[in-house]
Write an enzyme that holds these catalytic residues in place. Structure first.
Site, mmCIF file in Angstrom:
data_model
loop_
_atom_site.group_PDB
_atom_site.id
_atom_site.type_symbol
_atom_site.label_atom_id
_atom_site.label_comp_id
_atom_site.label_asym_id
_atom_site.label_seq_id
_atom_site.Cartn_x
_atom_site.Cartn_y
_atom_site.Cartn_z
ATOM 1 C CG ASP A 1 7.022 3.866 2.249
ATOM 2 O OD1 ASP A 1 7.073 2.748 2.772
ATOM 3 O OD2 ASP A 1 6.350 4.806 2.708
ATOM 4 N NE ARG B 1 5.407 8.800 13.821
ATOM 5 C CZ ARG B 1 5.435 8.052 12.701
ATOM 6 N NH1 ARG B 1 6.415 7.172 12.536
ATOM 7 N NH2 ARG B 1 4.506 8.202 11.781
ATOM 8 C CG HIS C 1 5.379 9.074 3.377
ATOM 9 N ND1 HIS C 1 4.690 9.060 4.565
ATOM 10 C CD2 HIS C 1 5.569 7.782 3.052
ATOM 11 C CE1 HIS C 1 4.486 7.819 4.941
ATOM 12 N NE2 HIS C 1 5.016 7.014 4.032
ATOM 13 C CG ASP D 1 8.542 0.115 5.270
ATOM 14 O OD1 ASP D 1 8.775 0.955 4.371
ATOM 15 O OD2 ASP D 1 7.526 0.170 5.987
ATOM 16 C CG ASP E 1 -0.202 -0.029 2.534
ATOM 17 O OD1 ASP E 1 0.650 -0.917 2.700
ATOM 18 O OD2 ASP E 1 -0.467 0.819 3.406
ATOM 19 C CD GLU F 1 4.000 0.748 7.026
ATOM 20 O OE1 GLU F 1 4.727 1.079 7.984
ATOM 21 O OE2 GLU F 1 3.707 1.539 6.105
ATOM 22 C CD GLU F 2 2.750 4.163 4.181
ATOM 23 O OE1 GLU F 2 2.772 4.826 5.235
ATOM 24 O OE2 GLU F 2 3.763 3.967 3.496
#
Length: 467
Positions: free
Chosen positions: A120, A350, A440, A178, A90, A154-155
């Site tokens: 990605d 994060r 991204h 990844d 994805d 995953e996204e």
């Protein structure tokens, strides 16, 4: 020289054009998550990408398994579990500002493949497939199985891999291509904050609506607002000041409503300084305009004060923390909507290994309570760490060093991968040090020679970890 290295390198080099062609085919599919349809839990795009990838593997002689279009598996052999390689098919939305090619019209240009998903994570997924091919077609003897697992969500939360692990057990060793080389043994914790509020307030000069952001883990490249009661001149005057301060540019549509569009640059939420946040740029402008007094505008101003433009470490929020092992906390105001006086938004943070996630959650909750906005989260994802001195990690580092001549060492990253909750899971490639693949962002690419090198490293790793 490591055993079988010469044969592996020759095989991968000879199959260079085939690998590039497979990546281009796979990246031509728009596999963003979309609405559920029967037989496609994440929409038709991810389903098509998985079907194509599995058909490629089947053509190359591998046994495949489809887990209800959540994920697929490709097995090297039928021996006991040895190594899992987890990749995803994805992708994030297209974003703005593409110049080399259209996002889903991948092209090879000057030794690179451009297109959404090339880095990605479709390119690395194909590199892992060709690593399996090398071991299989060279008839290199191994005692255990390597399984390439391909997920499709995953996204947007990795529910695909969670589903897979309701059907299968973890392998003794797992890596995901990844992330970055050498080995990512630390992934930061994460707080994807969600908030909402009912706002009141109108008047002659009023804010009607906001629409901004595409995904919670993407620095937003575009943000729109509809206003009433202003002339273009008074808005442009303030907008020029904001552009000078932030680099955010603005465009306007005056018919049928006065719509302002803020244009920034997208990036992965774990590396916010690589982008330019259109939401915070837009809010900077809105806070400078002379709206009629209202609770709506007061609340917007207080919200912006918590996450102002350029504050990517959470200083204003009071949650900035940093350590030598995993770096600084990052914060991205990633999505915001205002419709019918209902405010709804998200941010992505994060958290380094030294950060106290529960304390950060408590601090953020109080900050939003203080400005009369409801904070909707009650949990935080803890950081993930694997022992850098384990035989598994040391083997990966040793192979990387031999193949590249570069120092093999463990690193930390802010991005989360499939291995975040896997006990003995690390990220291993496929991005090399010093390369920014614009993951991204616009004009995402992969360097073909680097991906070939990654495929060789993966093949050698399969041989040594499973022999």
């Amino acid at each position: 020289m490591r055993k079988y290295r010469q044969e592996i390198e020759k095989f991968i080099d000879e199959h260079r054009d085939e690998m590039v062609a497979d990546i281009i085919r796979l990246c031509s599919i728009n596999s963003q998550k979309s609405e559920y349809v029967e037989g496609a839990p994440f929409g038709d795009g991810p389903r098509k990408a998985l079907a194509l990838a599995l058909s490629m593997a089947e053509k190359y002689g591998f046994d495949i398994t489809n887990y209800d279009n959540y994920a697929g598996a490709i097995d090297l052999n039928d021996k006991e579990k040895g190594l899992d390689i987890l990749a995803h098919l994805d992708v994030v939305p297209e974003g703005e500002g593409w110049s080399v090619t259209a996002p889903f019209d991948p092209k090879e240009v000057d030794g690179k493949i451009y297109g959404r998903g090339t880095s990605d994570d479709k390119g690395p997924a194909v590199a892992a497939l060709f690593a399996l091919r090398a071991v299989k077609e060279l008839s290199i003897p191994v005692k255990k199985n390597t399984r390439l697992v391909l997920g499709t969500d995953e996204e947007c939360g990795s529910s695909c891999i969670k589903y897979y692990y309701t059907k299968e057990k973890e392998a003794p060793m797992t890596f995901s291509p990844d992330g970055e080389f050498p080995v990512v043994n630390i992934e930061k914790g994460q707080l994807q904050g969600e908030f909402s509020a009912a706002l009141e307030g109108d008047g002659e000069k009023r804010l009607v609506s906001i629409s901004a952001g595409t995904k919670v883990n993407v620095v937003p490249p575009k943000a729109k607002a509809v206003i009433e009661g202003f002339s273009i001149d008074e808005v442009e005057e303030k907008a020029k000041e904001v552009t000078e301060k932030t680099g955010i540019k603005f465009t306007y549509d005056l018919v049928p409503v006065f719509e302002i569009t803020a244009l920034g640059a997208n990036a992965h939420a774990s590396t916010p300084d690589n982008g330019n946040n259109a939401i915070t740029g837009l809010l900077e402008l809105l806070c400078r305009l002379d709206f009629s007094p209202s609770k709506k505008i007061d609340t917007i101003k207080r919200l912006y004060a918590l996450m102002p433009h350029g504050d990517t470490k959470g200083k204003t929020m009071g949650i900035d923390v940093e350590d030598d092992r995993s770096g600084a906390l990052t914060l991205v105001f990633s999505m915001l909507s205002l419709k019918n006086n209902i405010l709804h938004g998200f941010f992505d943070s994060r958290i380094p290994v030294s950060g106290d996630g529960d304390k950060i959650l408590k601090t953020v909750s109080q900050k939003f309570k203080d400005i009369d906005i409801e904070f909707l989260n009650n949990s935080v994802v803890k950081p993930h760490e694997v022992d850098g001195n384990s035989p598994f990690v040391k083997t990966l580092l040793s192979i990387y060093e031999d193949y590249t001549g570069l120092k093999g060492e463990c690193i930390a990253m802010g991005g989360g991968t499939y291995v975040h909750n896997i006990e003995n899971g690390v990220a291993f490639g496929a991005v090399f040090p010093g390369t920014d693949t614009k993951m991204h962002g616009a004009d995402e690419f992969v360097v073909i020679d680097e991906l070939l090198a990654a495929a060789k490293i993966f093949a050698q790793s399969i041989v040594e970890l499973c022999s």
